[in-house]
Design a protein around this motif. Structure first.
Motif, short mmCIF file in Angstrom:
data_model
loop_
_atom_site.label_atom_id
_atom_site.label_comp_id
_atom_site.label_asym_id
_atom_site.label_seq_id
_atom_site.Cartn_x
_atom_site.Cartn_y
_atom_site.Cartn_z
N UNK A 123 57.28 40.93 35.72
CA UNK A 123 57.42 40.22 34.45
C UNK A 123 56.37 39.11 34.36
N UNK A 124 55.78 38.96 33.22
CA UNK A 124 54.72 37.98 33.03
C UNK A 124 55.28 36.56 33.09
N UNK A 125 54.68 35.74 33.95
CA UNK A 125 55.06 34.33 34.05
C UNK A 125 54.01 33.41 33.42
N UNK A 126 52.78 33.89 33.33
CA UNK A 126 51.71 33.13 32.68
C UNK A 126 50.70 34.12 32.13
N UNK A 127 50.54 34.14 30.82
CA UNK A 127 49.67 35.12 30.18
C UNK A 127 48.18 34.84 30.43
N UNK A 128 47.86 33.67 30.98
CA UNK A 128 46.46 33.30 31.23
C UNK A 128 46.22 32.88 32.68
N UNK A 129 47.15 33.21 33.55
CA UNK A 129 46.99 32.95 35.00
C UNK A 129 46.62 31.51 35.29
N UNK A 130 47.22 30.58 34.53
CA UNK A 130 46.94 29.17 34.76
C UNK A 130 45.53 28.76 34.38
N UNK A 131 44.88 29.56 33.55
CA UNK A 131 43.49 29.29 33.14
C UNK A 131 42.62 29.03 34.37
N UNK A 132 42.54 30.04 35.20
CA UNK A 132 41.78 29.94 36.45
C UNK A 132 40.34 29.51 36.17
N UNK A 133 39.67 28.87 37.13
CA UNK A 133 38.27 28.49 36.94
C UNK A 133 37.38 29.71 36.72
N UNK A 134 36.28 29.51 36.04
CA UNK A 134 35.36 30.61 35.77
C UNK A 134 34.84 31.23 37.07
N UNK A 135 34.64 30.39 38.10
CA UNK A 135 34.17 30.92 39.38
C UNK A 135 35.16 31.94 39.95
N UNK A 136 36.45 31.68 39.76
CA UNK A 136 37.47 32.62 40.22
C UNK A 136 37.43 33.90 39.39
N UNK A 137 37.17 33.76 38.10
CA UNK A 137 37.04 34.93 37.23
C UNK A 137 35.88 35.81 37.68
N UNK A 138 34.77 35.18 38.07
CA UNK A 138 33.61 35.94 38.55
C UNK A 138 33.98 36.73 39.80
N UNK A 139 34.70 36.10 40.72
CA UNK A 139 35.11 36.79 41.95
C UNK A 139 36.04 37.96 41.64
N UNK A 140 37.00 37.74 40.76
CA UNK A 140 37.98 38.77 40.45
C UNK A 140 37.36 39.95 39.71
N UNK A 141 36.44 39.68 38.80
CA UNK A 141 35.79 40.79 38.09
C UNK A 141 34.92 41.60 39.05
N UNK A 142 34.29 40.93 40.02
CA UNK A 142 33.52 41.67 41.03
C UNK A 142 34.44 42.55 41.86
#
Length: 266
Positions: A123-142
């Motif tokens: 179940x979704x607890x946060x639709x934006x994952x706590x607005x993670x830093x962009x650096x974390x987004x780069x790691x996750x997309x990789x």
């Protein structure tokens, strides 16, 4: 009858050389007073530069979007730059892809992705994952890009970071299309929704199946992440093939400040 929104021949005739235009769009200024009888944000704001522009310039009102059209990201952006949002319907995914300069092809299906947080029951607890830093987004997309390589034999998958929790998902291959729904239920405490095709076409059914397969695979890849352990896809769509802004208005557009400021029309 030709709509003034789409009279591009007239726009071409009105082109003039030289000069610059600054289009300043201030979003979210429709706020109400914080207290009964109080002032709104605009009434409270100190705006000497805007006041100076108002005194030295010309004032007026503009309704760039058609009556009855909800000014979401797609229709609002198109209307601001002179495109008829009824004739040229554009999905959020296409805007997001063009906004980061992704070389989108006509047959591609693009989506705006949001990393999200889910609990042990999915179940979704946060639709934006706590607005993670962009650096974390780069790691996750990789991480997702590596896990998606070769997932489909006849389709390519592209995953590109945007900003904070946002990313771009693009599916490329033959026979893609349809009218596809989002996976975001727009509320916490619910599970991500499956993508469904509302067009009833073979292309739509196939594309929905492929996207659902990728989403399930991607969520399994993210399952061990502390915050962004899930995702949602929004605005699945194809490029409608808008006439290019420089060809119509004779101006070279440049952007700044917005997440989609580098797009084809912005």
């Amino acid at each position: 009858m030709t709509s003034p929104f789409t009279d591009f021949e007239l726009m071409r005739d009105l082109q003039q050389d030289g000069g610059k235009i600054v289009l300043l769009v201030m979003d979210g200024l429709g706020g109400l007073p914080a207290s009964l009888g109080g002032k709104t944000e605009l009434e409270s704001a100190h705006t000497p530069n805007l006041d100076g522009l108002a005194v030295s310039g010309s004032l007026g009102l503009s309704v760039p979007i058609r009556p009855g059209i909800e000014p979401g990201s797609g229709p609002a952006h198109l209307s601001l730059f002179g495109y008829d949002p009824v004739r040229y319907m554009i999905g959020r995914g296409v805007l997001e892809a063009l906004g980061i300069g992704f070389p989108l092809q006509a047959s591609d299906v693009a989506a705006r992705g949001n990393f999200a947080s889910v609990d042990g029951d999915g179940l979704i607890t946060d639709r934006r994952a706590g607005r993670i830093p962009t650096e974390e987004c780069v790691r996750l997309t990789a991480k997702l890009r590596e896990a998606s390589a070769g997932l489909f034999g006849d389709c390519e998958v592209f995953i590109e970071p945007v900003q904070e929790h946002r990313f771009v998902f693009v599916l490329r291959g033959e026979g893609l299309g349809g009218s596809l729904t989002d996976t975001d239920p727009l509320a916490v405490g619910k599970r991500p929704l499956p993508v469904q095709d509302e067009s009833g076409s073979d292309e739509g059914a196939r594309t929905a199946e492929l996207v659902n397969h990728w989403a399930a695979h991607a969520r399994s890849v993210l399952a061990d992440e502390p915050r962004a352990n899930s995702l949602n896809l929004r605005g699945l769509a194809q490029d409608p093939g808008l006439p290019l802004f420089p060809d119509i208005f004779g101006m070279r557009a440049g952007g700044g400040g917005g997440r989609t400021s580098r797009g084809r029309t912005a």
